[in-house]
Design an enzyme around this catalytic site. Structure first.
Site, mmCIF file in Angstrom:
data_model
loop_
_atom_site.group_PDB
_atom_site.id
_atom_site.type_symbol
_atom_site.label_atom_id
_atom_site.label_comp_id
_atom_site.label_asym_id
_atom_site.label_seq_id
_atom_site.Cartn_x
_atom_site.Cartn_y
_atom_site.Cartn_z
ATOM 1 N N ASP A 146 13.477 9.072 30.775
ATOM 2 C CA ASP A 146 12.225 8.733 30.110
ATOM 3 C C ASP A 146 12.301 9.387 28.735
ATOM 4 O OD1 ASP A 146 9.743 7.889 29.523
ATOM 5 O OD2 ASP A 146 8.684 9.140 30.977
ATOM 6 N N CYS A 171 11.508 13.817 60.395
ATOM 7 C CA CYS A 171 12.584 14.065 59.429
ATOM 8 C C CYS A 171 13.223 15.413 59.777
ATOM 9 C CB CYS A 171 12.032 14.037 58.010
ATOM 10 S SG CYS A 171 11.177 15.544 57.517
ATOM 11 N N ASP A 205 8.067 4.942 23.411
ATOM 12 C CA ASP A 205 6.894 4.066 23.332
ATOM 13 C C ASP A 205 5.635 4.898 23.142
ATOM 14 O OD1 ASP A 205 7.439 5.139 25.866
ATOM 15 O OD2 ASP A 205 6.113 3.724 26.856
HETATM 16 ZN ZN LIG Z 1 8.960 15.187 57.807
#
Ligand SMILES: [Zn+2]
Length: 542
Positions: free
Chosen positions: A87, A276, A122
């Site tokens: 960016d 996870c 920009d």
């Molecule tokens: Zn997790």
């Protein structure tokens, strides 16, 4: 750079984006790496998250690590082999008003550090600004975009052409159209901070759809600043191909735990609803007792896992043609998301043009929100533009939908049709049988096994908007055809008089006779007998 589209659903696509540093699949999430504050190291992203692309800020690097980064190149500097997007510092420009760099300097610097995807400097429109200022941001950004070709010296970088205009949709359209004419490889839309902070997702729908409708469709679209997984489905459905997420780290810093449907505070949690690697190893209580730095790192890892997982779920939904269902599910995670989904209705005709309408599996219809889905819009347009009833049919018989599909195979329809055939004999040709059914409206019997007219599941009782939609479809059908008489078999328990009223009005306008069978149970033997009497009389009368 190249971008090839492999799969589509709604305005979403699965694509292969190839930069000089390799390929990555879209929709693509690029974690934001702040070189000053690395919560998760780039090499960890690559090794443990199979992350093929990330985004960092060229302006911050230029200010703090100019020499090292130019000397080593960005990939070595960050220790990351995949594609890197930079960016330009436009966000800093928005926040701190004024950036110590120039458009030319930032173009040259991005080339010098060998980024893969570069962004021009920009001028972000921001939020709540006067229209005059918004016009200035659009104009100035276009001016800088046009100047790029004189400033750049390399041709192997992909350049991003940002679209400005903020909440002024006419300006977004203008900006997108002008940017689309310039030789950019990728476009980007900034989601103004209040859109994310105050959940103004309906505004985001307007901005995204407007940008999409005016940009070249073969170029990927990046959505800046929208890193929360609970809105990925909505953004991808509207054609967003790439996101950047700073959210995973920012939220972690505030002890916030992301889920695919919202945000929870670690202090309030008793269980982790996720499997996870982080959540499998620990629980909220244990995590709360960890030192701040360690806690932040683990939360950031979970936040990233849940973000990548949501993107995989979205991709699977695209492949299966079930993205609408998935988007609807996610929209029920927060009222503002459902409000945004309702705004999608405004763009349903455009979405229909982009979306495949024949799919591997049937569709689920939960409520009137589903009336905006491409399959419903597609059928409505086809029936209106392309369909004409059998040439000999002069009387339209409308039968209510049945639980069995295709309708003509149901016991109810077969019983009625057998009786009619017995009574009418050769005159059956004069009768055209159609079913009125949610969500599609009028379905001629000869079409009722065409996908998806029978390949759908619908929740009943129907809501009022759906009933009114079907009633309006019935009226439109009568208006656009040339029957000399209409007979309606009512099912008042389901349709609450709305079909009756709509058909009666439409026939009155056309000045053709209309008969409705008023019995309580449409499928009772006595009803079928009265119906055949009415039909016999109608068909035999001149
Ligand atoms: Zn997790």
């Amino acid at each position: 750079m190249s971008f090839e589209i492999a799969n589509r659903d709604l305005m979403a696509r699965i694509g292969r984006l190839e930069t000089k540093s390799g390929a990555a699949e879209t929709p693509l999430l690029l974690p934001v790496i702040n070189p000053n504050l690395q919560t998760i190291l780039p090499e960890t992203l690559e090794a443990r998250f199979d992350c093929r692309a990330l985004i960092t800020n060229a302006y911050i690097i230029q200010r703090n690590f100019k020499e090292t980064a130019s000397e080593q190149g960005l990939h070595k500097f960050l220790n990351f082999n995949g594609s890197i997007m930079t960016d330009s510092g436009a966000y800093q420009l928005l926040i701190y008003k004024g950036v110590e760099t120039s458009p030319k300097e930032i173009v040259e610097f991005q080339e010098a550090i060998d980024t893969d995807i570069a962004t021009i400097l920009d001028i972000p429109t921001g939020w709540g600004v006067p229209k005059k200022y918004a016009q200035y941001t659009v104009k100035e950004t276009i001016k800088r975009a046009k100047a790029l070709k004189k400033m750049k010296t390399r041709s192997d970088l992909a350049w991003v052409g940002p679209v400005q205009g903020g909440q002024y949709l006419d300006l977004v359209a203008k900006s997108a159209k002008e940017m689309g004419k310039l030789p950019f490889q990728i476009h980007a839309l900034g989601s103004p901070t209040p859109v994310m902070e105050q959940y103004k997702f309906d505004t985001l729908v307007d901005m995204m759809a407007t940008a999409k409708m005016n940009l070249p469709p073969d170029r990927p679209l990046h959505l800046f600043g929208a890193g929360h997984p609970f809105m990925f489905a909505l953004a991808v459905s509207l054609g967003c191909d790439m996101f950047d997420s700073a959210a995973y780290a920012l939220f972690a810093r505030q002890d916030r735990y992301l889920t695919e449907s919202g945000t929870t505070r670690l202090e309030e949690m008793q269980y982790f609803p996720c499997s996870c690697p982080v959540c499998n190893r620990t629980d909220p209580e244990t995590m709360r007792d960890l030192p701040k730095e360690e806690r932040m790192k683990l939360l950031a890892e979970h936040n990233l896992h849940v973000s990548f997982c949501e993107l995989r779920t979205i991709k699977e939904a695209i492949v299966e043609g079930r993205l609408w269902e998935h988007m609807e599910q996610r929209a029920h995670g927060h009222p503002s998301l459902l409000q945004a989904l309702k705004r999608v209705t405004k763009y349903s005709e455009y979405m229909e043009k982009q979306s495949p309408v024949t799919k591997r599996s049937g569709i689920f219809f939960f409520s009137s929100v589903g009336l905006a889905r491409p399959e419903v819009v597609h059928y409505r347009k086809r029936l209106l533009d392309r369909y004409s009833p059998p040439p000999k049919a002069t009387t339209l018989l409308l039968l209510p939908q049945t639980g069995t599909k295709p309708f003509h195979t149901s016991k109810e329809h077969r019983t009625v049709m057998n009786l009619i055939r017995q009574k009418l004999g050769n005159d059956t040709d004069m009768l055209h049988v159609c079913t009125y059914a949610a969500p599609f409206g009028i379905i001629p019997t000869e079409l009722d096994d065409v996908y998806p007219l029978s390949q759908n599941e619908i929740a009943s009782p129907l809501d009022t908007e759906t009933i009114i939609y079907v009633a309006n479809q019935a009226a439109d059908y009568i208006k656009n055809t040339d029957y000399s008489r209409v007979i309606l078999l009512r099912d008042p328990k389901v349709w609450r008089g709305k079909i009756l009223a709509a058909c009666r009005r439409a026939c009155k306008k056309k000045q053709i006779p209309f008969t409705a069978l008023h019995e309580r149970d449409p499928w009772a033997k006595s009803t079928a007998e009265s119906l055949t009497d009415v039909i016999q009389e109608a068909v035999r009368s001149p």
